[in-house]
Design an enzyme around this catalytic site. Structure first.
Site, PDB file in Angstrom:
ATOM      1  N   PRO A  89      19.135 -10.940 -64.360  1.00 53.60           N
ATOM      2  CG  PRO A  89      20.638 -11.463 -62.469  1.00 53.60           C
ATOM      3  CD  PRO A  89      19.167 -11.562 -63.237  1.00 53.60           C
ATOM      4  CD  GLU A 116      22.310 -19.451 -58.394  1.00 54.75           C
ATOM      5  OE1 GLU A 116      23.077 -18.376 -58.855  1.00 54.75           O
ATOM      6  OE2 GLU A 116      22.067 -19.043 -57.087  1.00 54.75           O
ATOM      7  NE  ARG A 161       4.092   6.711 -66.110  1.00 53.07           N
ATOM      8  CZ  ARG A 161       4.572   7.340 -66.737  1.00 53.07           C
ATOM      9  NH1 ARG A 161       5.269   7.038 -67.638  1.00 53.07           N
ATOM     10  NH2 ARG A 161       4.365   8.766 -66.925  1.00 53.07           N
ATOM     11  CG  ASP A 176       3.693   7.952 -74.393  1.00 55.01           C
ATOM     12  OD1 ASP A 176       3.847   8.934 -73.338  1.00 55.01           O
ATOM     13  OD2 ASP A 176       2.848   7.173 -74.479  1.00 55.01           O
TER      14      ASP A 176
HETATM   15  N1  ADE Z   1      16.460 -11.222 -61.352  1.00 50.49           N
HETATM   16  C1  ADE Z   1      17.193 -10.948 -60.554  1.00 50.49           C
HETATM   17  N2  ADE Z   1      17.735  -9.916 -60.656  1.00 50.49           N
HETATM   18  C2  ADE Z   1      17.188  -9.084 -61.557  1.00 50.49           C
HETATM   19  C3  ADE Z   1      17.101  -7.769 -62.197  1.00 50.49           C
HETATM   20  N3  ADE Z   1      18.385  -7.115 -61.812  1.00 50.49           N
HETATM   21  N4  ADE Z   1      16.533  -7.656 -63.123  1.00 50.49           N
HETATM   22  C4  ADE Z   1      15.651  -8.501 -63.714  1.00 50.49           C
HETATM   23  N5  ADE Z   1      15.453  -9.722 -63.289  1.00 50.49           N
HETATM   24  C5  ADE Z   1      16.241  -9.952 -62.340  1.00 50.49           C
END
Ligand code: ADE
Length: 235
Positions: A89, A116, A161, A176
Site C-alpha cells: 500500500p 506489516e 489482457r 493499448d
Molecule cells: N498490500 C496490502 N495492501 C495493498 C495495496 N493496496 N496494494 C498493493 N499491495 C497491497
C-alpha cells in the site's frame, strides 16, 4: 512472458488458472509459476516473520527466506533479467500505463508480502543487483489489504489482457497505449445490448438510429457527463 509469484498462500493464486489468464497460460503466451515462500525456510515451524525493530504492532517478513526464494528463481532463468514487483500500500499507484509498460517485459516476479510487509532490505538488495531489471513497489489503491496476493492477481490480469494473442479481438500496441492515455482523461459511458426494452427501460433511440456520426457524438457526450459525475478528479 514469464511470470512467477512468491507467496505463503500459493492457493490464493489458483484463480490464475481460470478465465483470460488461464487461457493465456494454456496457449503458452504466459509461462506462470507460483512458489511457496515457506519452501525457503529451514526451521521446524517454517517461520517467515519476526517482530519489528524499533517496536510497533504486527510482524515483519524476514529477509532470509525472500533472498533464498528469489535467488533460486533468478538462477532458474537465463540471460534476460526479471523485474521484481512488490505489492504494497506504500508503493506507487498501479495504472493502465504501467500495465502497458510491463506487457513488454519478458519476466515479472511478484513478491507477495503479508503482515506489516517485507524487511526493506529485500527491495534495496534487488535494486542493486545487476542480474535483476529493477524493483517496483506498487499499490493498487488507497486501501490496505491483508497481503499482496489480491493485488498481484489484479496486476497480472491487467498485464495479461494486453499480451499479443490473448484478447479475442487483437488490439495493437498503439491502441493499448492510446487506451492508457484515454483512461487517465475519461471513463466510458453506458452500453446496451438486446432486448430493446427490459422491465420498461428502453435502449436510447440514437443507438438504434444507424447514424454513426450521431452515435459517436452521443457516446462522447455520455462519456464526458459520466466522467464529471463519477471521476471529477480526471479531465
Ligand atoms: N498490500 C496490502 N495492501 C495493498 C495495496 N493496496 N496494494 C498493493 N499491495 C497491497
Amino acid at each position: 512472458m514469464r511470470i512467477d509469484v512468491v507467496s505463503i498462500f500459493p492457493a490464493y493464486l489458483e484463480a490464475l488458472s481460470l478465465s483470460l489468464v488461464g487461457k493465456a497460460v494454456e496457449a503458452g503466451v504466459i509461462s506462470l509459476a507460483v512458489h511457496d515462500l515457506r519452501d525457503a525456510t529451514h526451521d521446524r515451524h517454517r517461520t517467515v516473520d519476526d517482530t519489528p525493530y524499533g517496536g510497533g504492532p504486527g510482524m515483519v517478513m524476514s529477509p532470509e527466506p525472500w533472498g533464498e526464494s528469489l535467488d533460486a528463481l533468478r538462477a532458474s532463468g537465463g540471460e534476460a533479467a526479471p523485474v521484481l514487483v512488490i505489492p504494497t500500500p506504500s508503493g506507487v499507484r498501479f495504472d493502465q500505463a504501467m500495465a502497458d509498460d510491463w506487457s513488454a517485459a519478458g519476466w515479472l516476479v511478484f513478491a507477495c508480502g503479508r503482515y506489516e510487509g517485507i524487511d526493506a532490505r529485500v527491495a534495496d538488495h534487488y535494486r542493486e543487483r545487476s542480474d535483476w531489471a529493477g524493483v517496483l513497489e506498487v499499490s493498487i489503491g488507497d486501501y490496505v489489504l491483508a497481503g499482496g496476493e489480491a493485488a498481484a492477481l489484479v496486476m497480472i490480469e491487467a498485464v495479461a489482457r494486453l499480451l499479443p494473442g490473448v484478447l479475442g479481438n487483437e488490439v495493437s500496441a498503439r491502441e493499448d497505449s492510446f487506451a492508457a492515455g484515454e483512461m487517465s482523461r475519461r471513463v466510458e459511458g453506458p452500453i446496451y445490448t438486446k432486448p430493446p426494452t427490459w422491465r420498461g427501460l428502453d435502449v436510447p433511440d440514437v443507438l438504434m438510429s444507424g447514424h454513426h456520426g450521431r452515435i459517436a457524438q452521443w457516446r462522447r457526450e455520455q462519456s464526458e457527463e459520466r466522467t464529471r459525475r463519477m471521476r471529477p478528479d480526471l479531465g
